[in-house]
Structure formats: structure tokens, C-alpha cells
Design an enzyme around this catalytic site. Sequence first.
Site, PDB file in Angstrom:
ATOM      1  N   CYS B  85       6.738  13.911  61.353  1.00 26.26           N
ATOM      2  CA  CYS B  85       6.375  12.532  61.025  1.00 26.26           C
ATOM      3  C   CYS B  85       5.242  12.018  61.905  1.00 26.26           C
ATOM      4  CB  CYS B  85       7.595  11.628  61.157  1.00 26.26           C
ATOM      5  SG  CYS B  85       9.138  12.495  60.858  1.00 26.26           S
ATOM      6  N   HIS B 334       6.552   5.173  54.165  1.00 32.02           N
ATOM      7  CA  HIS B 334       6.402   6.233  55.163  1.00 32.02           C
ATOM      8  C   HIS B 334       6.051   7.571  54.510  1.00 32.02           C
ATOM      9  CE1 HIS B 334       6.863   8.624  58.661  1.00 32.02           C
ATOM     10  NE2 HIS B 334       8.162   8.848  58.625  1.00 32.02           N
TER      11      HIS B 334
END
Lengths: 139, 388
Positions: B85, B334
Site C-alpha cells: 500500500c 484507496h
Amino acid sequence: MPHRKSLASIWRRIPQRYRGESTMCLNCGRHFFPPRHFCPYCRRKSKIAPYTISGRGKVMSYTVVHVAQEGFERQVPYVIAIVELEEGPKLTAQLCAVEPEDVRIGMPVEMSFRRISEDKDDGIIHYGYKFSPILSPKK
Amino acid sequence: MGNVAVIGAGMTKFGELWDKGLEDLIAEAGAKAVNDANIDGEDIQAIYGGNMSAGRFIGQEHIGALIADAIGLTPIPSTRVEAACASGGLALREAYLAVKSGTYDVVVAGGVEKMTDVYSEQVTQTLGGAGDQQWEVFNGVTFPSLYAMMARRHMHDYGTTEEQMAAVAVKNHSNGSKNPYAQFPFKVTLEQVMSSSKVAEPLKLLDCSPITDGAAVVILASEKFARKLPQEPIWIIGSAHTTDTLALHDRKSLTSIEATRLAGRQAMKQAGVTPKDIDLAEVHDCFTIAEIMAMEDLGFSKRGEGGKDVESGKFNLNSELSVNTSGGLKSCGHPVGATGIKQAVEVTWQLRGEAGKRQVDDAKVGLTHNVGGSGATAVVHIFSKEVD
Ligand SMILES: [Zn+2]
């Protein structure tokens, strides 16, 4: 998922998953799980030797999983915990033989050999360790 | 060594973008950033592209070359950067180092992820790969379950409450409702968060960031090049990247992300700032507890008081510190490899005064914070309107 279906990848981890075999550093006395090839604290001075984990520890934190990954859907809700072993290493595993609402941080637990998950299409059943509460803590 | 400037920024709308593939997303964000920078394609000398898992999301590898191809910039060097991430934040870091070293004058730092072409169980499986496959995921860990265990321990040690975590979601959705690029540009109430379905206790659906498609690009340049442009550059005055153990259980603490603490300290030291000097922060709120821990680890809250601080409104838009003005990962979305660059785009817009209804008054210094996995990678950058 390929990395979980290779038989070699399962066999390779049998000593750790079935029997808790690992390594420790004789230079500083730290125990590891899973095994390390050298000690991150002693590095070149590492003296790596085999040892088998005690399997006894206490719950450091836990969660009740409601949305599972593939292979675990039939087990929800299940408890995942981080357990600190008596000799130091910490590991992550399911708790079994306990109701989710009875789990507490600090609860003494011990390791047992269990079925972990099943692959849907090719039928491999994965085994390994889970932890359950110690009813009368042994010393 | 000279200073490094952000001279252009652009991004796609974030969301479930059925009509756009990965190459469309990065081409759109790239074109916007290049136009914004007032440069030509031939000025660009190298590309760093953050992408976590195109191989598993769309079956495509070789993303470095794909990005150069999609934005029409072959044959310049183009490198894919992966740190789960934090792939976007790390692409920014690599691009920064490439300019700072004097190797290049103008580089692209991009990030892209196309996540909605596979079913959500496959997304869950792939995101689990940000943790430790052998010693976490094998035993039934999901990515949310790792943050859930941090949350549980934070509640145990400091008395943090589920309502305080929910307050993060309420705040970030309020900010996101003012951001036209956000995936979920609407407000949510505390009751809605508290009554959403359980994912991994104590985390509920509205404590979690969503599955998102999107891309973001910033153009970095040397001071010499940036000073020739008509627009005012934004400066990167601090940059840091740290790592920790892949598995959460091997860390020193379950209630603090050590990699964030160290990266924050290093970046602030380089920038010569303290937490008090920072006007806005885009932090990695993949789960609501993650923002609470970030506030503590970056020094904006005292240890254990992040929950109380967010509940008190300290981090609301235009309060003491404006946190996640874009809506954060929570409301803006995201797309894992793009998030770190989106944070830089938001801070650039804020420091230029171009953030519309969510503008932070008189914003001079901004921080971005991007985390990989459950904290095995952290990347922090500090941006400023002024530079020495
Ligand atoms: Zn040692």
C-alpha cells in the site's frame, strides 16, 4: 492461489507447523519462530541452534473475523490472536475451543495441532497450529 | 545538493471505474500533471510508477514499460516500484532521490491501481499479500484482522473507544464530501459507522477503506529547472523511508507503527520542522485506528491520546491541524499503488491554494504519510511553499 497449492511449499513448513521446530541464538539466548538463519541482534556473531517451541503463551491481542479469505469462509466467525510464547517469540494463529466473547488479552493458551483450511478445487487440506485456553495454567 | 520541486500534479477521479483500464487511468493522470506543469513530454527524463499488484488484479506485469508506453514517453527509463500500500509513496521517494542526486532534472512520480476487475474475495486475498503469507495469512489472517488486533490492544492499553475510531471516519467523509475526486463524496454519521457490519472486531465496514480504481501523478524537477517555469513550485523539504518486520507479531509494539515513528522523525529533522509547524497532513487511514496511531507516531498527539484528539475535533478541517483533507483513504478511496501519490497531489493543491471548498487557510507546510502492509514500510514526505 499458486503459492498455497504447491505441495513442496506445504511440505517445506511441516517441521514448524506440525512440530514447532525452530531455531535460537546461543550467543544472546533469543528464541525465534519461525526459524531464522541468523540472529538480527548478533548478526555475524550469531550462533544458530535448533530448538522446539514450548507451545505455551498468552494472548497479546485478538480479533473476531467475520469476513474471511478464501478457504476460511465456513469458519466465520473465528478468532485470530497474536500469542507471546513463554520463551519470547510471538506468532499469529487461530484460537479454538473458546467462545469469541470469552477471549481476553493476557489469557494463557497452549498450542495444538489442527486442520487450518481447505483448498476448494484441488482438495488439499492444510494443517498447522492453533491455540486453546489453558484451564489450569501449568508451570 | 539542490532542492527538489513539485511542478505539476494530476489525478483521475477515484472510484469503481468500469470504463477505464489501468493504461487509461495512468494516461489520464499523466496528461493532467504534464499540462499542469507547463512542460513538454520531451522534458521528462525518467518515470517511477507505484503499483502493488497488477499481476494479480489484472494479470499484467511489466508495469514500468506499460506506463512509459501509455503516456507516450518511450524510450526513457521507467521503473515500477512496489511496497504494497506504500508503493505510491515509495515511487515518490525514488523519484525524489533521482532528482536530488543530480541524475535527472525532470521525472514523473506516478501511482496506479486497477482493483475492480476481480471479485472482492480475490482482492482480499491479494491485499493479504501485504502481510506475511506463510506465518499470518496461512493461519486465517485477513488484512483488516491485523489492524483489528492493533485496535484491540490500543483500546486495552489506552482506553481508546470504538466511537473515537468512528470519529475518524466521520471527519474524513466530511472532508471527502468537499472533494470532487473522492470515491465516496458524502458525509456519514457516527451512528452509521457504529452500526455498519462487522469485518474484524472491533473494526466495522465503515472503519475500512474501500476497493478503488485510480491513478495520480506528480512531476518533480530540480530547482534550476523549476525556477524557469511561470508557476510557483512546491518544495519537498523532507523525505524518509523505513522498514520493519513483515509480520505484525514480530514488532516491538502492537499500538505504534515504529516505521512511521522513525520515518516521521527523519523527515522532520531533514526539513527542520516540528509537528507544530505543519498545517495539514495526509495520513494513511487504511483503517480508522491507523489514523489514530499515525497521529501519535508522527507526534501530533501524545501517546494514547490520538482517539481523544480526533473526537475533540483537533484534526478537523481548519482546526489545529487539518488531517486528510482529501477525505483520506477512507472517503477519497484507496487504489493501493496510487494512494501515496494522491496524498502528494492533495498537499500540492492545498499549498497552492487550489483545494476549493476543502482549502486549508494559509497552508504553508504539509506532510504525507504512506504505510505498506501492517507497518512493514513507511514513507513520509514534507512539502513547503518556501525553501532555503
Ligand atoms: Zn543473538
